[in-house]
Design a protein around this motif. Sequence first.
Motif, PDB file in Angstrom:
ATOM      1  N   GLY A  27      15.762   9.752  10.580  1.00 20.90           N
ATOM      2  CA  GLY A  27      16.129   8.331  11.045  1.00 20.90           C
ATOM      3  C   GLY A  27      15.309   7.201  10.798  1.00 20.90           C
ATOM      4  N   THR A  28      15.775   6.088  10.598  1.00 18.74           N
ATOM      5  CA  THR A  28      14.794   4.991  10.533  1.00 18.74           C
ATOM      6  C   THR A  28      14.110   4.589  11.763  1.00 18.74           C
ATOM      7  OG1 THR A  28      16.434   3.942   9.191  1.00 18.74           O
ATOM      8  CG2 THR A  28      14.901   2.377   9.795  1.00 18.74           C
ATOM      9  N   GLN A  29      12.846   4.543  11.565  1.00 15.87           N
ATOM     10  CA  GLN A  29      11.867   4.097  12.703  1.00 15.87           C
ATOM     11  C   GLN A  29      11.752   2.525  12.764  1.00 15.87           C
ATOM     12  OE1 GLN A  29      10.866   6.288  15.026  1.00 15.87           O
ATOM     13  NE2 GLN A  29      12.697   7.398  13.833  1.00 15.87           N
ATOM     14  N   TRP A  30      11.482   2.130  11.527  1.00 19.24           N
ATOM     15  CA  TRP A  30      10.995   0.729  11.421  1.00 19.24           C
ATOM     16  C   TRP A  30      11.093   0.258   9.662  1.00 19.24           C
ATOM     17  CZ3 TRP A  30       7.049  -0.029   7.981  1.00 19.24           C
ATOM     18  CH2 TRP A  30       6.028   1.027   8.023  1.00 19.24           C
ATOM     19  N   GLU A  31      11.472  -0.993   9.654  1.00 20.29           N
ATOM     20  CA  GLU A  31      11.579  -1.712   8.158  1.00 20.29           C
ATOM     21  C   GLU A  31      10.638  -2.974   8.159  1.00 20.29           C
ATOM     22  OE1 GLU A  31      14.682  -3.845   5.497  1.00 20.29           O
ATOM     23  OE2 GLU A  31      15.399  -2.024   6.492  1.00 20.29           O
ATOM     24  N   HIS A  32       9.842  -3.042   7.255  1.00 20.27           N
ATOM     25  CA  HIS A  32       8.993  -4.269   6.956  1.00 20.27           C
ATOM     26  C   HIS A  32       9.326  -4.994   5.655  1.00 20.27           C
ATOM     27  CE1 HIS A  32       5.377  -6.523   5.663  1.00 20.27           C
ATOM     28  NE2 HIS A  32       5.634  -6.939   7.064  1.00 20.27           N
ATOM     29  N   ARG A  33       9.395  -6.150   5.850  1.00 19.44           N
ATOM     30  CA  ARG A  33       9.468  -7.160   4.586  1.00 19.44           C
ATOM     31  C   ARG A  33       8.672  -8.336   4.587  1.00 19.44           C
ATOM     32  NH1 ARG A  33      14.461  -6.147   1.384  1.00 19.44           N
ATOM     33  NH2 ARG A  33      15.800  -4.667   2.402  1.00 19.44           N
ATOM     34  N   PHE A  34       7.962  -8.599   3.732  1.00 17.31           N
ATOM     35  CA  PHE A  34       6.876  -9.679   3.854  1.00 17.31           C
ATOM     36  C   PHE A  34       7.646 -11.127   3.861  1.00 17.31           C
ATOM     37  CE2 PHE A  34       3.802  -6.623   2.237  1.00 17.31           C
ATOM     38  CZ  PHE A  34       2.898  -6.734   2.900  1.00 17.31           C
ATOM     39  N   MET A  38      12.374  -9.962  -0.124  1.00  8.84           N
ATOM     40  CA  MET A  38      11.123  -9.297  -0.583  1.00  8.84           C
ATOM     41  C   MET A  38      11.647  -7.879  -0.335  1.00  8.84           C
ATOM     42  SD  MET A  38       8.964 -11.561  -1.512  1.00  8.84           S
ATOM     43  CE  MET A  38       7.288 -10.693  -1.428  1.00  8.84           C
ATOM     44  N   PRO A  39      10.662  -7.036  -1.255  1.00  9.61           N
ATOM     45  CA  PRO A  39      11.068  -5.514  -1.053  1.00  9.61           C
ATOM     46  C   PRO A  39      10.741  -5.077   0.241  1.00  9.61           C
ATOM     47  CG  PRO A  39       9.350  -6.157  -2.882  1.00  9.61           C
ATOM     48  CD  PRO A  39       9.668  -7.370  -1.957  1.00  9.61           C
ATOM     49  N   ALA A  40      11.573  -4.048   0.562  1.00 13.62           N
ATOM     50  CA  ALA A  40      11.535  -3.306   1.868  1.00 13.62           C
ATOM     51  C   ALA A  40      10.506  -2.243   1.852  1.00 13.62           C
ATOM     52  CB  ALA A  40      12.804  -2.872   2.372  1.00 13.62           C
ATOM     53  N   PHE A  41       9.824  -1.859   2.838  1.00 10.32           N
ATOM     54  CA  PHE A  41       9.012  -0.676   3.232  1.00 10.32           C
ATOM     55  C   PHE A  41       9.528  -0.161   4.529  1.00 10.32           C
ATOM     56  CE2 PHE A  41       5.301   1.715   4.426  1.00 10.32           C
ATOM     57  CZ  PHE A  41       4.815   1.959   3.099  1.00 10.32           C
ATOM     58  N   VAL A  42       9.989   1.045   4.572  1.00  6.93           N
ATOM     59  CA  VAL A  42      10.723   1.599   5.723  1.00  6.93           C
ATOM     60  C   VAL A  42       9.934   3.149   5.843  1.00  6.93           C
ATOM     61  CG1 VAL A  42      12.868   2.681   6.532  1.00  6.93           C
ATOM     62  CG2 VAL A  42      12.864   0.697   4.713  1.00  6.93           C
ATOM     63  N   GLU A  43       9.957   3.305   7.476  1.00  3.91           N
ATOM     64  CA  GLU A  43       9.450   4.596   7.752  1.00  3.91           C
ATOM     65  C   GLU A  43      10.920   5.234   8.092  1.00  3.91           C
ATOM     66  OE1 GLU A  43       7.442   6.755  11.381  1.00  3.91           O
ATOM     67  OE2 GLU A  43       6.117   5.221  10.373  1.00  3.91           O
ATOM     68  N   VAL A  44      11.007   6.545   7.716  1.00  5.37           N
ATOM     69  CA  VAL A  44      12.027   7.628   8.322  1.00  5.37           C
ATOM     70  C   VAL A  44      11.209   8.812   8.915  1.00  5.37           C
ATOM     71  CG1 VAL A  44      13.843   6.382   6.837  1.00  5.37           C
ATOM     72  CG2 VAL A  44      12.363   8.669   5.950  1.00  5.37           C
ATOM     73  N   SER A  45      12.005   9.321   9.850  1.00  6.78           N
ATOM     74  CA  SER A  45      11.381  10.588  10.425  1.00  6.78           C
ATOM     75  C   SER A  45      12.522  11.605  10.964  1.00  6.78           C
ATOM     76  CB  SER A  45      10.402  10.149  11.602  1.00  6.78           C
ATOM     77  OG  SER A  45      11.197   9.754  12.717  1.00  6.78           O
ATOM     78  N   GLU A  55      10.287  -0.126  -1.634  1.00  9.32           N
ATOM     79  CA  GLU A  55      10.759  -0.589  -3.014  1.00  9.32           C
ATOM     80  C   GLU A  55       9.514  -1.386  -3.729  1.00  9.32           C
ATOM     81  OE1 GLU A  55      15.191  -1.909  -0.987  1.00  9.32           O
ATOM     82  OE2 GLU A  55      13.574  -3.559  -1.418  1.00  9.32           O
ATOM     83  N   HIS A  56       8.636  -1.350  -3.297  1.00  4.67           N
ATOM     84  CA  HIS A  56       7.313  -2.199  -3.759  1.00  4.67           C
ATOM     85  C   HIS A  56       7.000  -1.372  -5.345  1.00  4.67           C
ATOM     86  CE1 HIS A  56       6.158  -4.972  -0.699  1.00  4.67           C
ATOM     87  NE2 HIS A  56       6.810  -3.954   0.215  1.00  4.67           N
ATOM     88  N   GLN A  57       6.849  -2.034  -6.127  1.00  8.00           N
ATOM     89  CA  GLN A  57       6.494  -1.410  -7.520  1.00  8.00           C
ATOM     90  C   GLN A  57       5.002  -1.191  -7.535  1.00  8.00           C
ATOM     91  OE1 GLN A  57       8.250  -0.948 -10.356  1.00  8.00           O
ATOM     92  NE2 GLN A  57      10.059  -1.656  -9.001  1.00  8.00           N
ATOM     93  N   GLY A  58       4.720   0.259  -8.027  1.00  6.40           N
ATOM     94  CA  GLY A  58       3.476   0.609  -7.888  1.00  6.40           C
ATOM     95  C   GLY A  58       3.174   1.353  -6.671  1.00  6.40           C
ATOM     96  N   ASP A  59       3.911   1.498  -5.792  1.00  6.93           N
ATOM     97  CA  ASP A  59       3.524   2.377  -4.700  1.00  6.93           C
ATOM     98  C   ASP A  59       3.699   3.863  -4.934  1.00  6.93           C
ATOM     99  OD1 ASP A  59       2.703   0.403  -2.764  1.00  6.93           O
ATOM    100  OD2 ASP A  59       4.415   0.292  -1.543  1.00  6.93           O
ATOM    101  N   ALA A  60       4.563   4.107  -5.695  1.00  9.23           N
ATOM    102  CA  ALA A  60       4.659   5.582  -5.920  1.00  9.23           C
ATOM    103  C   ALA A  60       5.214   5.761  -7.358  1.00  9.23           C
ATOM    104  CB  ALA A  60       5.614   6.338  -4.822  1.00  9.23           C
ATOM    105  N   ARG A  61       5.125   6.990  -7.859  1.00 14.89           N
ATOM    106  CA  ARG A  61       5.893   7.454  -9.085  1.00 14.89           C
ATOM    107  C   ARG A  61       7.011   7.791  -8.954  1.00 14.89           C
ATOM    108  NH1 ARG A  61       1.484   9.283 -13.134  1.00 14.89           N
ATOM    109  NH2 ARG A  61       3.639  10.003 -13.893  1.00 14.89           N
TER     110      ARG A  61
END
Length: 112
Positions: A27-34, A38-45, A55-61
């Motif tokens: 389930g989604t805990q939170w979402e952040h956009r600058f 802008m690209p999203a950064f989401v925590e799910v648990s 969604e940020h380029q370069g954060d992971a492969r």
Amino acid sequence: MTEEVIPILHVKDAGAAVGWYARLGFGTQWEHRFGPGMPAFVEVSRGAVRLFLSEHQGDARPGTLVYLRVRDVDAVAAEFGVTAQDQPWAREVELRDPDGNRLRVGTPAEGG
């Protein structure tokens, strides 16, 4: 505070990824956009297990492999229409999310 490791997985569309991970019980805990657009950064648990979806380029492969231990891998297999396989250490399935990230999901073997 409990120390932990939280894998970051690259996703193209956080909304679509959140929907896919919901099928795994996350389930989604939170979402952040600058800012707007802008690209999203989401925590799910799922219980104490957490993932960051970025969604940020370069954060992971793309194609990252994460191992998830669950109580009932057969329920996960049924949800995704696949068959779990017995290994010496666990009963497992391997899934790919919409962005190609791999999740090996397993229930430990008796005594393992």
